[in-house]
Scaffold this active site. Structure first.
Site, mmCIF file in Angstrom:
data_model
loop_
_atom_site.group_PDB
_atom_site.id
_atom_site.type_symbol
_atom_site.label_atom_id
_atom_site.label_comp_id
_atom_site.label_asym_id
_atom_site.label_seq_id
_atom_site.Cartn_x
_atom_site.Cartn_y
_atom_site.Cartn_z
ATOM 1 N N HIS A 225 75.483 -24.791 32.601
ATOM 2 C CA HIS A 225 75.428 -25.511 33.879
ATOM 3 C C HIS A 225 76.738 -25.301 34.616
ATOM 4 O O HIS A 225 77.806 -25.269 34.007
ATOM 5 C CB HIS A 225 75.160 -26.997 33.682
ATOM 6 N N HIS B 111 79.223 -26.967 37.375
ATOM 7 C CA HIS B 111 79.550 -28.181 38.122
ATOM 8 C C HIS B 111 80.015 -27.745 39.511
ATOM 9 O O HIS B 111 80.862 -26.847 39.627
ATOM 10 C CB HIS B 111 80.722 -28.931 37.485
ATOM 11 N N VAL C 241 77.041 -30.584 26.909
ATOM 12 C CA VAL C 241 75.597 -30.306 26.905
ATOM 13 C C VAL C 241 75.399 -28.808 26.685
ATOM 14 O O VAL C 241 75.893 -27.985 27.474
ATOM 15 C CB VAL C 241 74.933 -30.741 28.235
ATOM 16 N N ASP D 256 75.388 -35.289 39.120
ATOM 17 C CA ASP D 256 75.898 -35.684 37.801
ATOM 18 C C ASP D 256 75.827 -37.209 37.682
ATOM 19 O O ASP D 256 76.149 -37.933 38.624
ATOM 20 C CB ASP D 256 77.349 -35.194 37.634
ATOM 21 N N ASN E 239 82.350 -25.397 31.952
ATOM 22 C CA ASN E 239 82.952 -25.742 30.660
ATOM 23 C C ASN E 239 82.244 -24.950 29.568
ATOM 24 O O ASN E 239 81.020 -24.829 29.583
ATOM 25 C CB ASN E 239 82.798 -27.236 30.391
ATOM 26 N N GLN F 285 82.621 -28.611 26.684
ATOM 27 C CA GLN F 285 81.205 -28.581 27.040
ATOM 28 C C GLN F 285 80.485 -29.602 26.168
ATOM 29 O O GLN F 285 80.585 -29.574 24.947
ATOM 30 C CB GLN F 285 80.633 -27.171 26.784
#
Ligand code: 5GP
Length: 114
Positions: A100, A102, A96, A30, A87, A94
């Protein structure tokens, strides 16, 4: 679907600090880490968010979660443990619109999350 930063990273049009890649997923650090180890795992076949998962093939979903587990192990986090965060949407923060996970590790996490 809107093109996101993660589409560009997967396409190779934007650089990323990659830590793992196979035919199904890409994992990279990240840009704004929230822990000493903070990795994002994205499926190469685009999924917008966690809501979409219920409509998807379970094999595809299983492959993604297997890969998240593998990436955490590749990062050496098995013994100390880690946190997975997904998220989703506005309240989930969220930012993006490309699914995804994390992976956060190498520090003790707090609970409840903020
Ligand atoms: P979200 O808030 O959607 O769950 O997480 C998006 C994450 O993507 C954030 O933690 C943010 O720091 C990260 N991010 C945003 N832009 C970039 C980028 O260009 N490169 C990388 N490596 N991470 C990014």
């Amino acid at each position: 679907m809107v093109e996101t930063i993660f589409d560009k990273i997967i396409a190779g049009d934007l650089p990323a600090d990659k830590v793992y890649e196979d035919e199904n997923v890409l994992a990279f650090r990240d840009i704004n880490p929230q822990a000493p180890i903070h990795i994002l795992v994205v499926p190469k076949k685009k999924v917008k968010d966690f809501i979409e998962i219920q409509h998807n093939d379970t094999t595809q979903t299983g492959i993604f979660f297997n890969a998240v587990s593998k990436v955490a192990s590749v990062m050496g986090l098995e013994e100390s443990g880690y946190r997975i965060v997904l998220n989703c949407g506005k309240n989930g923060q969220q930012t993006v619109e490309y699914l995804h996970a994390h992976i956060l590790g190498e520090r003790k996490m707090n609970w409840p999350p903020g």
